[in-house]
Design an enzyme around this catalytic site. Structure first.
Site, PDB file in Angstrom:
ATOM      1  N   PRO A  11       0.786  -1.243   0.000  1.00 30.24           N
ATOM      2  CA  PRO A  11       0.000   0.000   0.000  1.00 30.24           C
ATOM      3  C   PRO A  11       0.820   1.296   0.000  1.00 30.24           C
ATOM      4  O   PRO A  11       0.245   2.375  -0.001  1.00 30.24           O
ATOM      5  CB  PRO A  11      -0.830  -0.114   1.280  1.00 30.24           C
ATOM      6  CG  PRO A  11      -0.019  -0.994   2.167  1.00 30.24           C
ATOM      7  CD  PRO A  11       0.730  -1.934   1.289  1.00 30.24           C
ATOM      8  N   ASP A  34       3.455   1.392 -11.618  1.00 28.33           N
ATOM      9  CA  ASP A  34       2.158   2.061 -11.684  1.00 28.33           C
ATOM     10  C   ASP A  34       2.209   3.382 -10.913  1.00 28.33           C
ATOM     11  O   ASP A  34       3.115   3.630 -10.130  1.00 28.33           O
ATOM     12  CB  ASP A  34       1.072   1.160 -11.091  1.00 28.33           C
ATOM     13  CG  ASP A  34       0.572   0.159 -12.130  1.00 28.33           C
ATOM     14  OD1 ASP A  34       1.046   0.221 -13.270  1.00 28.33           O
ATOM     15  OD2 ASP A  34      -0.279  -0.677 -11.775  1.00 28.33           O
ATOM     16  N   LYS A  55      -1.571   4.873 -15.621  1.00 34.14           N
ATOM     17  CA  LYS A  55      -2.632   4.991 -16.631  1.00 34.14           C
ATOM     18  C   LYS A  55      -3.437   6.270 -16.434  1.00 34.14           C
ATOM     19  O   LYS A  55      -3.813   6.594 -15.325  1.00 34.14           O
ATOM     20  CB  LYS A  55      -3.567   3.788 -16.546  1.00 34.14           C
ATOM     21  CG  LYS A  55      -2.871   2.482 -16.857  1.00 34.14           C
ATOM     22  CD  LYS A  55      -3.875   1.387 -17.085  1.00 34.14           C
ATOM     23  CE  LYS A  55      -3.190   0.059 -17.316  1.00 34.14           C
ATOM     24  NZ  LYS A  55      -2.742  -0.595 -16.097  1.00 34.14           N
ATOM     25  N   GLY A  86       0.908  -1.341  -7.406  1.00 33.13           N
ATOM     26  CA  GLY A  86       0.489  -1.056  -6.028  1.00 33.13           C
ATOM     27  C   GLY A  86      -0.277  -2.243  -5.465  1.00 33.13           C
ATOM     28  O   GLY A  86      -0.978  -2.942  -6.196  1.00 33.13           O
ATOM     29  N   GLY A  87      -0.149  -2.483  -4.170  1.00 29.71           N
ATOM     30  CA  GLY A  87      -0.889  -3.568  -3.523  1.00 29.71           C
ATOM     31  C   GLY A  87      -0.436  -4.920  -4.025  1.00 29.71           C
ATOM     32  O   GLY A  87       0.760  -5.223  -4.065  1.00 29.71           O
ATOM     33  N   ASP A  88      -1.391  -5.733  -4.441  1.00 30.47           N
ATOM     34  CA  ASP A  88      -1.099  -7.057  -4.996  1.00 30.47           C
ATOM     35  C   ASP A  88      -1.338  -7.022  -6.508  1.00 30.47           C
ATOM     36  O   ASP A  88      -2.340  -6.446  -6.952  1.00 30.47           O
ATOM     37  CB  ASP A  88      -2.027  -8.108  -4.341  1.00 30.47           C
ATOM     38  CG  ASP A  88      -1.704  -9.495  -4.855  1.00 30.47           C
ATOM     39  OD1 ASP A  88      -0.854 -10.168  -4.231  1.00 30.47           O
ATOM     40  OD2 ASP A  88      -2.266  -9.906  -5.886  1.00 30.47           O
ATOM     41  N   ALA A 117      -4.001  -3.322  -0.824  1.00 30.08           N
ATOM     42  CA  ALA A 117      -4.601  -2.166  -0.129  1.00 30.08           C
ATOM     43  C   ALA A 117      -5.994  -2.509   0.393  1.00 30.08           C
ATOM     44  O   ALA A 117      -6.450  -1.929   1.370  1.00 30.08           O
ATOM     45  CB  ALA A 117      -4.680  -0.979  -1.083  1.00 30.08           C
ATOM     46  N   MET A 166     -11.606   1.734  -5.926  1.00 28.97           N
ATOM     47  CA  MET A 166     -11.938   2.550  -7.111  1.00 28.97           C
ATOM     48  C   MET A 166     -13.414   2.976  -7.103  1.00 28.97           C
ATOM     49  O   MET A 166     -14.029   3.064  -8.166  1.00 28.97           O
ATOM     50  CB  MET A 166     -11.634   1.775  -8.411  1.00 28.97           C
ATOM     51  CG  MET A 166     -10.183   1.383  -8.554  1.00 28.97           C
ATOM     52  SD  MET A 166      -9.899   0.327  -9.987  1.00 28.97           S
ATOM     53  CE  MET A 166     -10.433  -1.251  -9.377  1.00 28.97           C
ATOM     54  N   GLY A 199       5.967  17.061  -1.254  1.00 30.98           N
ATOM     55  CA  GLY A 199       7.169  16.986  -0.421  1.00 30.98           C
ATOM     56  C   GLY A 199       6.985  16.229   0.882  1.00 30.98           C
ATOM     57  O   GLY A 199       7.882  16.201   1.706  1.00 30.98           O
TER      58      GLY A 199
HETATM   59  C1  LIG Z   1      -6.453  -0.241  -9.572  1.00 27.14           C
HETATM   60  S1  LIG Z   1      -6.785  -0.614  -7.890  1.00 27.14           S
HETATM   61  C2  LIG Z   1      -5.335  -1.513  -7.512  1.00 27.14           C
HETATM   62  C3  LIG Z   1      -5.442  -2.340  -6.270  1.00 27.14           C
HETATM   63  C4  LIG Z   1      -4.119  -2.977  -5.885  1.00 27.14           C
HETATM   64  N1  LIG Z   1      -3.697  -3.936  -6.869  1.00 27.14           N
HETATM   65  C5  LIG Z   1      -4.154  -3.618  -4.511  1.00 27.14           C
HETATM   66  O1  LIG Z   1      -4.120  -4.851  -4.390  1.00 27.14           O
HETATM   67  O2  LIG Z   1      -4.166  -2.855  -3.535  1.00 27.14           O
HETATM   68  C6  LIG Z   1      -6.467   0.974  -7.173  1.00 27.14           C
HETATM   69  C7  LIG Z   1      -7.424   1.293  -6.016  1.00 27.14           C
HETATM   70  O3  LIG Z   1      -6.965   0.694  -4.818  1.00 27.14           O
HETATM   71  C8  LIG Z   1      -7.202   1.563  -3.725  1.00 27.14           C
HETATM   72  N2  LIG Z   1      -5.899   1.925  -3.141  1.00 27.14           N
HETATM   73  C9  LIG Z   1      -4.703   1.427  -3.500  1.00 27.14           C
HETATM   74  N3  LIG Z   1      -3.723   1.884  -2.688  1.00 27.14           N
HETATM   75  C10 LIG Z   1      -4.327   2.705  -1.796  1.00 27.14           C
HETATM   76  C11 LIG Z   1      -3.873   3.470  -0.676  1.00 27.14           C
HETATM   77  N4  LIG Z   1      -2.588   3.470  -0.314  1.00 27.14           N
HETATM   78  N5  LIG Z   1      -4.780   4.185   0.020  1.00 27.14           N
HETATM   79  C12 LIG Z   1      -6.094   4.177  -0.320  1.00 27.14           C
HETATM   80  N6  LIG Z   1      -6.575   3.478  -1.365  1.00 27.14           N
HETATM   81  C13 LIG Z   1      -5.708   2.743  -2.078  1.00 27.14           C
HETATM   82  C14 LIG Z   1      -8.001   2.743  -4.264  1.00 27.14           C
HETATM   83  O4  LIG Z   1      -9.373   2.400  -4.165  1.00 27.14           O
HETATM   84  C15 LIG Z   1      -7.542   2.773  -5.706  1.00 27.14           C
HETATM   85  O5  LIG Z   1      -8.495   3.410  -6.526  1.00 27.14           O
END
Ligand SMILES: C[S@@+](CC[C@H](N)C(=O)[O-])C[C@H]1O[C@@H](n2cnc3c(N)ncnc32)[C@H](O)[C@@H]1O
Length: 252
Positions: A11, A34, A55, A86-88, A117, A166, A199
């Site tokens: 995250p 990303d 994107k 980001g995330g998985d 996330a 999202m 910053g």
């Molecule tokens: C395209 S999805 C990707 C998800 C990602 N692959 C994951 O497993 O976390 C992107 C969405 O994840 C959420 N997101 C991802 N990172 C975040 C963060 N650090 N804080 C809040 N929302 C986050 C938001 O809803 C964002 O629109």
């Protein structure tokens, strides 16, 4: 032929990367990342060529083609390529599509899962997706327009905790449909915003409200955010109160 590592960056906090992800990032030749991958994580690959694969709205297909071409291009030069998401990489991230594309082109792929996330962002805000006696099930859904058109909302009525990624732009539509198909209007909802100020290190901002208030368009929130719906949201304030009382007792 090189290799592509499909890696989850978690995250945002580099401390939440897996050890395996860190080891690969430190020796990769190319990192295609990303938009949501933090600058702190990108600094872990000073030796690598960094390629921004973020994107833009409405331009996804062209950029996706471009990313696919780039992965192929660098891997066929015998380089070690990281595709960093980001995330998985397998959770709403087109990781599976990229994986298939690479396999079809004869590229060796290794998947390194990340902390999504969907679960980590609520947990860091003090909201566990499940808790004995409060919530025994959860579901994670995408709240973007394309998914909403195909959604049968009734299937989410009885899931204890509903987590939406999202979903900020369509929050009213989502809340209206969930109430219509059986989720209580008074159910607590949390928006956990990812705030990036110039910053400074990204931080979380939490808005607690109800499903009815979201449906009524009363909530002002900026993407990206994770939305959590369910009784587990109340635990955040309950635990904050317990912490306060414990601190007072300690000082007395
Ligand atoms: C395209 S999805 C990707 C998800 C990602 N692959 C994951 O497993 O976390 C992107 C969405 O994840 C959420 N997101 C991802 N990172 C975040 C963060 N650090 N804080 C809040 N929302 C986050 C938001 O809803 C964002 O629109």
């Amino acid at each position: 032929m090189g290799k592509v590592f499909l890696i989850g960056a978690g995250p945002g906090d580099p401390g939440l990367l897996t050890v395996k992800a860190l080891r690969i990032l430190e020796i990769a030749d190319v990192v295609i990342h990303d938009r949501l991958v933090s600058a702190e994580i990108l600094r872990l690959s000073p030796q690598a060529l960094l390629v921004d694969g973020g994107k833009q709205q409405g331009d996804q297909e062209r950029i996706q083609d471009d990313i696919n071409q780039k992965m192929l291009h660098y891997a066929s030069k015998d380089l070690s390529v990281v595709r960093l998401k980001g995330g998985d990489p397998m959770v709403f991230a087109r990781g599976a599509e990229e994986w298939e594309y690479l396999i079809r082109h004869g590229i060796d792929v290794e998947v390194v899962p990340g902390v999504s996330a969907a679960l980590a962002v609520p947990a860091l805000a003090g909201i566990p997706p499940t808790c004995r006696g409060v919530a025994a099930s959860f579901a994670v859904i995408a709240g973007h327009r394309q998914h909403l058109i195909e959604t049968d909302w009734s299937q989410y009525a009885r899931v204890d905790t509903l987590i939406v990624l999202m979903g900020v732009e369509n929050r009213e539509h989502i809340a209206e449909n969930l109430i219509r198909t059986g989720r209580p209007a008074a159910q607590p909802v949390a928006f956990i915003e990812h705030v990036v100020e110039q910053g400074s290190t990204p931080r979380q901002h939490v808005i607690e409200t109800s499903l009815a208030a979201v449906a009524a368009g009363q909530i002002d929130v900026e993407p990206p955010a994770v939305i959590v719906m369910g009784e587990v949201v109340r635990l955040r304030s309950r635990w904050a109160r317990v912490r306060e009382l414990t601190d007072q007792a300690r000082c007395a």
